[in-house]
Scaffold this active site. Structure first.
Site, PDB file in Angstrom:
ATOM      1  N   HIS A   1      -4.406   2.589   7.048  1.00  0.00           N
ATOM      2  CA  HIS A   1      -4.812   1.632   8.082  1.00  0.00           C
ATOM      3  C   HIS A   1      -3.767   0.545   8.261  1.00  0.00           C
ATOM      4  CE1 HIS A   1      -5.915  -2.099   5.997  1.00  0.00           C
ATOM      5  NE2 HIS A   1      -6.302  -1.354   4.986  1.00  0.00           N
ATOM      6  N   CYS A   2      -3.847  -0.095   9.436  1.00  0.00           N
ATOM      7  CA  CYS A   2      -2.992  -1.239   9.765  1.00  0.00           C
ATOM      8  C   CYS A   2      -3.848  -2.228  10.548  1.00  0.00           C
ATOM      9  CB  CYS A   2      -1.755  -0.792  10.551  1.00  0.00           C
ATOM     10  SG  CYS A   2      -2.139  -0.068  12.157  1.00  0.00           S
ATOM     11  N   ARG A   3      -3.238  -2.993  11.411  1.00  0.00           N
ATOM     12  CA  ARG A   3      -3.986  -3.980  12.198  1.00  0.00           C
ATOM     13  C   ARG A   3      -4.797  -3.303  13.306  1.00  0.00           C
ATOM     14  NH1 ARG A   3      -2.535  -6.338  16.868  1.00  0.00           N
ATOM     15  NH2 ARG A   3      -3.673  -8.194  17.474  1.00  0.00           N
TER      16      ARG A   3
END
Length: 104
Positions: free
Chosen positions: A64-66
């Site tokens: 995951h990221c932003r």
């Protein structure tokens, strides 16, 4: 690469599953808000500095990221490096915060 929703991930976390969740954001983003994932910024993955996860090539990795863009890139890059089961968290931390609110 498959996708996983924030609802699916939270349900699995709440059930106590042993998961390999990787956060590919930058350290300052991680420090501001995180869900307990292993921090490996996208730049480290792109420069193949992945010693911490080298032995997980056949394990499920939830990335995951932003917002979901950097994590998608990370999934594709890891697949090129031989990882066989990457999952991109749809919507990233923006979707997580929208659904579940800020973490205490």
């Amino acid at each position: 690469m498959e996708n996983i929703t924030v609802e699916e991930l939270k349900a699995r976390m709440d059930a106590g599953e042993q998961l390999h969740v990787i956060d590919v954001r930058e350290p300052e983003e991680f420090a501001a808000y995180n869900i307990g994932a292993l921090l490996i910024p996208l730049g480290k993955i792109q420069s193949m500095q992945i010693e911490e996860i080298e032995d997980l090539k056949n394990e499920e990795l939830i990335i995951h990221c932003r917002s979901g863009k950097r994590s998608m890139t990370a999934c594709l890059f890891l697949e090129m490096l031989g990882f066989t089961n990457t999952k991109n968290l749809e919507g990233g931390m923006l979707a997580w915060e929208e659904k579940f609110g800020p973490r205490p």
